[in-house]
Design a protein around this motif. Structure first.
Motif, PDB file in Angstrom:
ATOM      1  N   THR A   1       0.827  -1.229  -0.063  1.00 43.08           N
ATOM      2  CA  THR A   1       0.113   0.053   0.003  1.00 43.08           C
ATOM      3  C   THR A   1       0.872   1.320  -0.002  1.00 43.08           C
ATOM      4  OG1 THR A   1      -1.485   1.189   1.427  1.00 43.08           O
ATOM      5  CG2 THR A   1      -0.166  -0.303   2.687  1.00 43.08           C
ATOM      6  N   GLU A   2       0.617   2.149  -0.623  1.00 44.38           N
ATOM      7  CA  GLU A   2       1.425   3.573  -0.856  1.00 44.38           C
ATOM      8  C   GLU A   2       1.124   4.249   0.271  1.00 44.38           C
ATOM      9  OE1 GLU A   2       3.771   3.805  -2.844  1.00 44.38           O
ATOM     10  OE2 GLU A   2       3.409   1.939  -4.062  1.00 44.38           O
ATOM     11  N   ASP A   3      -0.049   4.495   0.545  1.00 45.06           N
ATOM     12  CA  ASP A   3      -0.314   5.368   1.748  1.00 45.06           C
ATOM     13  C   ASP A   3      -0.936   4.711   3.086  1.00 45.06           C
ATOM     14  OD1 ASP A   3      -2.964   3.843   1.123  1.00 45.06           O
ATOM     15  OD2 ASP A   3      -4.134   5.637   0.758  1.00 45.06           O
ATOM     16  N   LYS A   4      -0.360   3.517   3.210  1.00 52.61           N
ATOM     17  CA  LYS A   4      -0.591   2.914   4.578  1.00 52.61           C
ATOM     18  C   LYS A   4      -1.819   2.448   4.868  1.00 52.61           C
ATOM     19  CE  LYS A   4       1.638   5.864   7.285  1.00 52.61           C
ATOM     20  NZ  LYS A   4       2.215   6.848   6.410  1.00 52.61           N
ATOM     21  N   TYR A   5      -2.874   2.780   4.118  1.00 51.45           N
ATOM     22  CA  TYR A   5      -4.240   2.229   4.069  1.00 51.45           C
ATOM     23  C   TYR A   5      -4.529   0.930   3.712  1.00 51.45           C
ATOM     24  CZ  TYR A   5      -5.827   6.678   6.431  1.00 51.45           C
ATOM     25  OH  TYR A   5      -6.036   7.716   7.478  1.00 51.45           O
ATOM     26  N   CYS A   6      -5.451   0.219   4.142  1.00 49.97           N
ATOM     27  CA  CYS A   6      -5.883  -1.067   3.326  1.00 49.97           C
ATOM     28  C   CYS A   6      -7.382  -1.270   3.246  1.00 49.97           C
ATOM     29  CB  CYS A   6      -5.476  -2.285   4.181  1.00 49.97           C
ATOM     30  SG  CYS A   6      -3.434  -2.193   4.624  1.00 49.97           S
ATOM     31  N   ASN A   7      -7.757  -2.004   2.524  1.00 50.55           N
ATOM     32  CA  ASN A   7      -9.140  -2.510   2.281  1.00 50.55           C
ATOM     33  C   ASN A   7      -9.438  -3.814   2.990  1.00 50.55           C
ATOM     34  OD1 ASN A   7     -11.879  -2.554   1.499  1.00 50.55           O
ATOM     35  ND2 ASN A   7     -11.321  -3.234  -0.809  1.00 50.55           N
ATOM     36  N   ASN A   8     -10.298  -3.847   3.956  1.00 51.94           N
ATOM     37  CA  ASN A   8     -10.703  -5.368   4.676  1.00 51.94           C
ATOM     38  C   ASN A   8      -9.399  -6.140   5.189  1.00 51.94           C
ATOM     39  OD1 ASN A   8     -13.477  -4.709   4.554  1.00 51.94           O
ATOM     40  ND2 ASN A   8     -13.371  -5.696   2.288  1.00 51.94           N
ATOM     41  N   GLN A   9      -8.363  -4.996   5.522  1.00 51.07           N
ATOM     42  CA  GLN A   9      -7.081  -5.892   5.952  1.00 51.07           C
ATOM     43  C   GLN A   9      -6.520  -5.075   7.023  1.00 51.07           C
ATOM     44  OE1 GLN A   9      -4.937  -6.255   2.188  1.00 51.07           O
ATOM     45  NE2 GLN A   9      -5.832  -8.396   1.931  1.00 51.07           N
ATOM     46  N   TRP A  10      -5.501  -5.598   7.725  1.00 52.29           N
ATOM     47  CA  TRP A  10      -4.779  -4.865   8.797  1.00 52.29           C
ATOM     48  C   TRP A  10      -3.634  -3.908   8.084  1.00 52.29           C
ATOM     49  CZ3 TRP A  10      -6.304  -4.556  13.650  1.00 52.29           C
ATOM     50  CH2 TRP A  10      -7.077  -5.673  14.308  1.00 52.29           C
ATOM     51  N   SER A  11      -3.573  -2.766   8.361  1.00 50.68           N
ATOM     52  CA  SER A  11      -2.434  -2.018   8.326  1.00 50.68           C
ATOM     53  C   SER A  11      -0.964  -2.236   8.923  1.00 50.68           C
ATOM     54  CB  SER A  11      -2.920  -0.506   8.581  1.00 50.68           C
ATOM     55  OG  SER A  11      -1.518   0.182   8.337  1.00 50.68           O
ATOM     56  N   GLY A  12       0.009  -2.587   8.344  1.00 51.42           N
ATOM     57  CA  GLY A  12       1.075  -2.937   8.805  1.00 51.42           C
ATOM     58  C   GLY A  12       1.675  -1.802   9.846  1.00 51.42           C
ATOM     59  N   ASN A  13       1.196  -0.540   9.443  1.00 49.40           N
ATOM     60  CA  ASN A  13       1.684   0.632  10.162  1.00 49.40           C
ATOM     61  C   ASN A  13       0.847   0.774  11.545  1.00 49.40           C
ATOM     62  OD1 ASN A  13       3.503   2.932  10.227  1.00 49.40           O
ATOM     63  ND2 ASN A  13       1.520   4.319  10.204  1.00 49.40           N
ATOM     64  N   PHE A  14      -0.424   0.389  11.405  1.00 48.85           N
ATOM     65  CA  PHE A  14      -1.343   0.363  12.599  1.00 48.85           C
ATOM     66  C   PHE A  14      -0.740  -0.575  13.564  1.00 48.85           C
ATOM     67  CE2 PHE A  14      -5.314  -0.685  14.481  1.00 48.85           C
ATOM     68  CZ  PHE A  14      -5.541   0.656  15.255  1.00 48.85           C
TER      69      PHE A  14
END
Length: 231
Positions: A108-121
């Motif tokens: 992901t380029e913006d650290k946001y995800c779709n129905n998944q966990w964000s690694g940054n979060f």
């Protein structure tokens, strides 16, 4: 926690003595240094030292939510999406949860995800201080590090495991109530603006439990029992 590195410039007598050594001179200096650990050569003298605390506070959460992380003069009291949180998870990857571990799904380029966990979060929510130290020094604690076919037929499988957290003050919870929860977690039914504030947001509890005996009635938290990530 404090990491201190003493370079050659801080030890002038050693620097003068080292100039005459063959292994530090010549055009291929860095090639030799990078190819062979300094301490594996009999004639090599250690040039760096790390001073690290060894007390139980290393097992506290890495991001304590009362620190100015980005130096802008404002305390980060919760997750700040503009900040890149360091840890076992890749901040620019999305993760699914499968087979008792978090598995990278896509970038992901913006650290946001779709129905998944964000690694940054996930780094903000689950990392402890000792996990960050282990990541820096040797890539993290591995529960699986197999270059051959693993149980499910995977090749070159590496799984990092978050440190053991006893069920005392070392366990911790992280609360988040931002409007972008659905872009950071796979949950789309989390309220953020109900009148009863207790019904808003998500609380992520970090501890080590026996998942076989754990009951949802024990806590209203989403549990990170293992904290595994697959590279």
């Amino acid at each position: 926690m404090r990491l201190t590195t003493l370079g050659i410039g801080a030890l002038m007598p050693w620097a003068v003595w080292a100039v005459g050594l063959d292994y530090l001179s010549g055009a291929d200096n860095m090639l030799k240094y990078a190819a062979l650990p300094v301490t594996s050569v009999d004639s090599a003298q250690p040039q760096a030292m790390i001073t690290l605390s060894k007390d139980h506070t290393l097992f506290f959460k890495a991001y304590n939510d009362f620190t100015d992380l980005n130096g802008d003069g404002v305390i980060e009291t919760t997750y700040n999406h503009s900040f890149i949180y360091y840890g076992y998870f890749d901040s620019f990857k999305c993760y699914s949860y499968s087979s008792d571990r978090f598995v990278p799904a896509n970038r992901t380029e913006d650290k946001y995800c779709n129905n998944q966990w964000s690694g940054n979060f996930l780094n903000w929510a689950s990392m402890t201080r000792i996990d960050v130290v282990r990541k820096i020094l040797f890539g993290g604690a591995r529960s699986i590090d197999d270059s051959t076919a693993a149980g499910g037929g995977d090749q070159n499988l590496t799984v990092l495991q978050r440190t053991y957290l006893p069920n005392d003050a070392h366990s911790f919870a992280k609360y988040y109530n931002g409007p972008d929860i659905a872009k950071l977690t796979p949950f789309t039914d989390i309220s953020t603006n109900k009148v009863d504030k207790r019904e808003n947001g998500i609380t992520l509890c970090n501890t080590t439990v026996d998942i076989l005996t754990f009951s949802k009635e024990m806590s209203p938290c989403r549990i990170f029992a293992l904290g595994l990530s697959e590279e």
